[in-house]
Design an enzyme around this catalytic site. Structure first.
Site, PDB file in Angstrom:
ATOM      1  N   GLY A 294      18.577  61.323 -16.286  1.00 19.51           N
ATOM      2  CA  GLY A 294      19.562  62.251 -16.840  1.00 19.51           C
ATOM      3  C   GLY A 294      20.090  61.738 -18.162  1.00 19.51           C
ATOM      4  O   GLY A 294      19.438  60.940 -18.845  1.00 19.51           O
ATOM      5  N   SER A 295      21.286  62.183 -18.494  1.00 19.97           N
ATOM      6  CA  SER A 295      21.839  61.882 -19.817  1.00 19.97           C
ATOM      7  C   SER A 295      22.377  60.450 -19.883  1.00 19.97           C
ATOM      8  O   SER A 295      22.713  59.846 -18.856  1.00 19.97           O
ATOM      9  CB  SER A 295      22.954  62.870 -20.133  1.00 19.97           C
ATOM     10  OG  SER A 295      23.995  62.707 -19.202  1.00 19.97           O
TER      11      SER A 295
ATOM     12  N   GLU B 293      16.784  56.343 -16.343  1.00 18.77           N
ATOM     13  CA  GLU B 293      15.853  56.951 -17.295  1.00 18.77           C
ATOM     14  C   GLU B 293      16.646  58.005 -18.064  1.00 18.77           C
ATOM     15  O   GLU B 293      16.964  59.062 -17.518  1.00 18.77           O
ATOM     16  CB  GLU B 293      14.665  57.561 -16.567  1.00 18.77           C
ATOM     17  CG  GLU B 293      13.891  56.487 -15.827  1.00 18.77           C
ATOM     18  CD  GLU B 293      12.456  56.878 -15.505  1.00 18.77           C
ATOM     19  OE1 GLU B 293      11.664  55.971 -15.232  1.00 18.77           O
ATOM     20  OE2 GLU B 293      12.144  58.080 -15.529  1.00 18.77           O
TER      21      GLU B 293
ATOM     22  N   CYS C  85      12.615  64.654 -22.310  1.00 18.05           N
ATOM     23  CA  CYS C  85      13.181  63.377 -22.761  1.00 18.05           C
ATOM     24  C   CYS C  85      12.337  62.811 -23.890  1.00 18.05           C
ATOM     25  O   CYS C  85      12.855  62.127 -24.769  1.00 18.05           O
ATOM     26  CB  CYS C  85      13.248  62.403 -21.599  1.00 18.05           C
ATOM     27  SG  CYS C  85      11.687  62.217 -20.763  1.00 18.05           S
TER      28      CYS C  85
ATOM     29  N   TRP D 160      16.990  68.299 -14.500  1.00 19.91           N
ATOM     30  CA  TRP D 160      16.408  69.624 -14.242  1.00 19.91           C
ATOM     31  C   TRP D 160      15.215  69.926 -15.138  1.00 19.91           C
ATOM     32  O   TRP D 160      14.507  70.904 -14.922  1.00 19.91           O
ATOM     33  CB  TRP D 160      17.477  70.718 -14.489  1.00 19.91           C
ATOM     34  CG  TRP D 160      18.207  70.497 -15.787  1.00 19.91           C
ATOM     35  CD1 TRP D 160      19.422  69.873 -15.937  1.00 19.91           C
ATOM     36  CD2 TRP D 160      17.758  70.816 -17.108  1.00 19.91           C
ATOM     37  NE1 TRP D 160      19.754  69.785 -17.267  1.00 19.91           N
ATOM     38  CE2 TRP D 160      18.750  70.363 -18.006  1.00 19.91           C
ATOM     39  CE3 TRP D 160      16.616  71.439 -17.630  1.00 19.91           C
ATOM     40  CZ2 TRP D 160      18.633  70.500 -19.390  1.00 19.91           C
ATOM     41  CZ3 TRP D 160      16.505  71.579 -18.996  1.00 19.91           C
ATOM     42  CH2 TRP D 160      17.506  71.117 -19.863  1.00 19.91           C
ATOM     43  N   ASN D 161      14.995  69.128 -16.195  1.00 24.27           N
ATOM     44  CA  ASN D 161      14.063  69.594 -17.232  1.00 24.27           C
ATOM     45  C   ASN D 161      12.599  69.513 -16.797  1.00 24.27           C
ATOM     46  O   ASN D 161      11.793  70.356 -17.184  1.00 24.27           O
ATOM     47  CB  ASN D 161      14.303  68.853 -18.546  1.00 24.27           C
ATOM     48  CG  ASN D 161      14.079  67.370 -18.429  1.00 24.27           C
ATOM     49  OD1 ASN D 161      14.285  66.785 -17.360  1.00 24.27           O
ATOM     50  ND2 ASN D 161      13.646  66.749 -19.485  1.00 24.27           N
TER      51      ASN D 161
ATOM     52  N   LYS E 295      19.079  63.831  -4.770  1.00 22.40           N
ATOM     53  CA  LYS E 295      19.950  64.899  -5.277  1.00 22.40           C
ATOM     54  C   LYS E 295      19.318  65.507  -6.516  1.00 22.40           C
ATOM     55  O   LYS E 295      19.391  64.958  -7.609  1.00 22.40           O
ATOM     56  CB  LYS E 295      21.352  64.390  -5.626  1.00 22.40           C
ATOM     57  CG  LYS E 295      22.314  65.578  -5.714  1.00 22.40           C
ATOM     58  CD  LYS E 295      23.553  65.329  -6.515  1.00 22.40           C
ATOM     59  CE  LYS E 295      23.425  65.529  -7.971  1.00 22.40           C
ATOM     60  NZ  LYS E 295      23.003  66.875  -8.425  1.00 22.40           N
TER      61      LYS E 295
HETATM   62  P1  NAD Z   1      22.952  64.981 -16.546  1.00 17.87           P
HETATM   63  O1  NAD Z   1      23.302  63.577 -16.855  1.00 17.87           O
HETATM   64  O2  NAD Z   1      23.911  66.047 -16.928  1.00 17.87           O
HETATM   65  O3  NAD Z   1      22.690  65.176 -14.975  1.00 17.87           O
HETATM   66  C1  NAD Z   1      21.724  64.418 -14.291  1.00 17.87           C
HETATM   67  C2  NAD Z   1      22.089  64.342 -12.822  1.00 17.87           C
HETATM   68  O4  NAD Z   1      23.279  63.566 -12.669  1.00 17.87           O
HETATM   69  C3  NAD Z   1      22.373  65.698 -12.171  1.00 17.87           C
HETATM   70  O5  NAD Z   1      21.755  65.713 -10.908  1.00 17.87           O
HETATM   71  C4  NAD Z   1      23.890  65.704 -12.063  1.00 17.87           C
HETATM   72  O6  NAD Z   1      24.375  66.512 -11.017  1.00 17.87           O
HETATM   73  C5  NAD Z   1      24.184  64.243 -11.819  1.00 17.87           C
HETATM   74  N1  NAD Z   1      25.543  63.802 -12.169  1.00 17.87           N
HETATM   75  C6  NAD Z   1      26.329  64.265 -13.167  1.00 17.87           C
HETATM   76  N2  NAD Z   1      27.488  63.567 -13.204  1.00 17.87           N
HETATM   77  C7  NAD Z   1      27.421  62.648 -12.212  1.00 17.87           C
HETATM   78  C8  NAD Z   1      28.312  61.632 -11.744  1.00 17.87           C
HETATM   79  N3  NAD Z   1      29.503  61.414 -12.315  1.00 17.87           N
HETATM   80  N4  NAD Z   1      27.918  60.859 -10.706  1.00 17.87           N
HETATM   81  C9  NAD Z   1      26.708  61.033 -10.124  1.00 17.87           C
HETATM   82  N5  NAD Z   1      25.842  61.996 -10.515  1.00 17.87           N
HETATM   83  C10 NAD Z   1      26.187  62.794 -11.546  1.00 17.87           C
HETATM   84  O7  NAD Z   1      21.526  65.229 -17.225  1.00 17.87           O
HETATM   85  P2  NAD Z   1      20.633  66.551 -17.238  1.00 17.87           P
HETATM   86  O8  NAD Z   1      21.262  67.569 -18.127  1.00 17.87           O
HETATM   87  O9  NAD Z   1      20.273  66.936 -15.855  1.00 17.87           O
HETATM   88  O10 NAD Z   1      19.286  66.005 -17.913  1.00 17.87           O
HETATM   89  C11 NAD Z   1      19.065  65.947 -19.293  1.00 17.87           C
HETATM   90  C12 NAD Z   1      19.023  64.507 -19.759  1.00 17.87           C
HETATM   91  O11 NAD Z   1      18.069  63.788 -18.982  1.00 17.87           O
HETATM   92  C13 NAD Z   1      18.541  64.372 -21.196  1.00 17.87           C
HETATM   93  O12 NAD Z   1      19.342  63.430 -21.858  1.00 17.87           O
HETATM   94  C14 NAD Z   1      17.111  63.866 -21.058  1.00 17.87           C
HETATM   95  O13 NAD Z   1      16.642  63.160 -22.172  1.00 17.87           O
HETATM   96  C15 NAD Z   1      17.229  63.015 -19.846  1.00 17.87           C
HETATM   97  N6  NAD Z   1      15.925  62.819 -19.209  1.00 17.87           N
HETATM   98  C16 NAD Z   1      15.352  61.575 -19.294  1.00 17.87           C
HETATM   99  C17 NAD Z   1      14.087  61.369 -18.746  1.00 17.87           C
HETATM  100  C18 NAD Z   1      13.411  60.030 -18.842  1.00 17.87           C
HETATM  101  O14 NAD Z   1      12.397  59.852 -18.183  1.00 17.87           O
HETATM  102  N7  NAD Z   1      13.902  59.084 -19.614  1.00 17.87           N
HETATM  103  C19 NAD Z   1      13.416  62.421 -18.097  1.00 17.87           C
HETATM  104  C20 NAD Z   1      14.045  63.665 -18.029  1.00 17.87           C
HETATM  105  C21 NAD Z   1      15.306  63.850 -18.584  1.00 17.87           C
END
Ligand code: NAD
Length: 477
Positions: free
Chosen positions: A227-228, A249, A283, A152-153, A176
């Protein structure tokens, strides 16, 4: 009465109830107010979308590339037309300051234009050998159906890094967006359809982790995740038995080093921005700063002055620089990092606490006298918190920069280019910065190593990653 009784008994059997429609409530993190309750996906609708995407993809792949490019050009025009509506919704759903939401939208266009300019040449057939009889070619064919689970960021940046090159190279996309940025996800999808991308080729899935998990169960040819680290790891494990191509990522704990010969004021201004922009929720936010001891106090004074000038508050106010924390539970993570640092002897120069509600706000926080025994120097903060550590030498700075599980970005501030190159060559990070930070270019690959992920987006490599090479061995006659 008997008449009524007879009629009641004669009533046809009640039909089985239609499945209740899943709903996703969406709150404004700056006010706590309910913005919308969206119709969400469930396992059945995810399966249906995956099947229709699969059926539609071959026709899209066979569509001449000129037509696919034209769709994306029309899409750029629509983005420009609707930019303000999109920026306002982005601010409402994530708490991102409105000026930064506008900047994200404006920054999108050069990124898409890069893909439009480069896709044809990056995926053209390569003729790599011929002796007149035997010919060897490399073809680049689309993966097929690509799933994109996103954060979302920076929903526009990270979404488009996948969606645009995937579509241009002939893939269907199951996208998604985060449950914290679904309006942005819906806008992207709506405008792509309006620009001519067939609805079955570009599909949006609304919902949280359960919808993401349902998507992993489908027949997909690539999973591109932002994501995380924790979720990325779960996804990699879930898909490993099926050998689906996975790109992750993930987060970072990005360091910067200010050398003894640096300009303390300029470095402090640049790094304060890198640490606090997007409310520290990037990130590639600067998450750790090492400063040579000879410059430390001067640097810290400038850094603090810069941070204290940043306006915290209502994200819809164009003067606001630090907005809301998008996910409420992150407030506890930030507080725990501050408390842990203070318990171990760190010095708090400003902030250090959440603000009373409504909304999720954390005061910008500067900590000095920190060390690597503290969470704030080891775990991703993802908020407006920074630790500044004094170092005695380049060697110590280098050792500390590499003392991490992550490897996304790292920077060095010095006027000495040769020294900067020497140090940055030894840092384990996907992107390195000399006298800058928190920067992404469409022309350069965006990748992390270690716990920051696997694979890459952006650059021509980030186009080819949505294709697979096909080897042609052709014997004349
Ligand atoms: P998150 O991992 O909580 O969620 C990311 C996505 O995964 C969401 O769409 C969520 O609904 C989905 N998700 C969650 N659990 C899942 C599962 N079990 N199976 C499938 N999908 C699932 O992360 P967030 O809070 O949205 O984002 C923040 C993180 O993203 C931070 O750690 C940040 O550093 C990282 N990030 C990395 C980059 C990069 O380019 N490296 C860019 C942006 C954000």
């Amino acid at each position: 009465m008997p008449d009524l009784q007879a009629r009641l008994q004669a009533r046809p059997q009640a039909r089985p109830q239609a499945r209740p429609q899943a709903r996703l409530p969406l709150h404004n993190p700056a006010t706590g107010a309910l913005i919308a309750t969206l119709a969400a996906d469930d396992a059945a609708s995810v399966a249906h979308k995956a099947a229709t995407a699969r059926a539609a993809q071959p026709h899209w792949a066979a569509t001449p590339i000129a037509e696919r490019l034209a769709c994306l050009q029309r899409y750029c025009a629509l983005l420009v037309e609707e930019a303000e509506v999109l920026a306002q919704d982005l601010t409402r759903e994530t708490g991102k300051p409105i000026t930064q939401a506008r900047t994200e939208l404006a920054g999108l266009l050069p990124r898409i234009e890069f893909f439009i300019e480069q896709t044809e040449s990056a995926t053209r057939d390569e003729h790599v050998f011929s002796d007149g009889v035997m010919h060897e070619h490399i073809g680049h064919i689309p993966l097929g159906v690509v799933a994109n689970i996103s954060a979302w960021n920076y929903p526009y940046f990270v979404g488009h890094n996948v969606i645009v090159p995937a579509l241009l190279t002939g893939n269907a996309v199951l996208y998604k967006p985060s449950e914290h940025a679904p309006l942005s996800g819906q806008h992207i999808t709506r405008l792509l359809h309006a620009a001519g991308v067939p609805p079955d080729v570009m599909q949006c899935l609304i919902g949280g982790a359960e919808v993401g998990a349902a998507l992993l169960q489908q027949r997909i040819d690539g999973l591109f995740f932002t994501g995380s680290h924790a979720t990325g790891q779960r996804i990699a494990v879930a898909l490993a038995p099926r050998l689906v191509k996975v790109q992750l990522e993930l987060g970072g704990k990005d360091p910067s080093y200010v050398r003894a010969d640096a300009n303390a004021l300029l470095a402090a201004q640049s790094l304060a921005d890198g640490a606090m922009y997007n409310t520290g929720q990037s990130c590639c936010s600067v998450e750790r700063i090492y400063v040579h001891e000879s410059l430390h106090d001067e640097f810290v004074a400038h850094f603090l002055a810069t941070v204290q000038d940043m306006k915290l508050g209502d994200p819809s106010d164009p003067k606001t620089y630090i907005g809301a924390i998008t996910r409420a539970p992150q407030l506890q993570v930030l507080q725990a990092q501050v408390d842990d640092a203070l318990a171990q002897g760190a010095r708090l120069l400003c902030g250090g606490h959440a603000l009373p509600g409504p909304g999720n706000f954390f005061a910008p926080t500067v900590l000095t006298e920190v060390h690597h025994g503290m969470q704030v120097m080891r775990e991703e903060s993802f908020g407006p918190i920074i630790g500044i550590q004094k170092v005695a030498s380049d060697e110590e700075a280098l050792r500390l920069m590499n003392d991490t599980r992550y490897g996304l970005t790292a920077g060095v501030y010095t006027p000495d280019e040769a020294k900067a190159r020497e140090l940055l060559a030894q840092v384990d990070a996907g992107s390195v910065y000399w006298n800058c930070c928190d920067r992404v270019s469409p022309r350069l690959p965006w990748s992390g190593h270690g716990d920051s992920g696997i694979g890459l987006t952006l650059s021509t490599y980030g186009i080819q990653t949505f294709t697979r090479p096909k080897a042609w061995h052709l014997r004349q006659g």
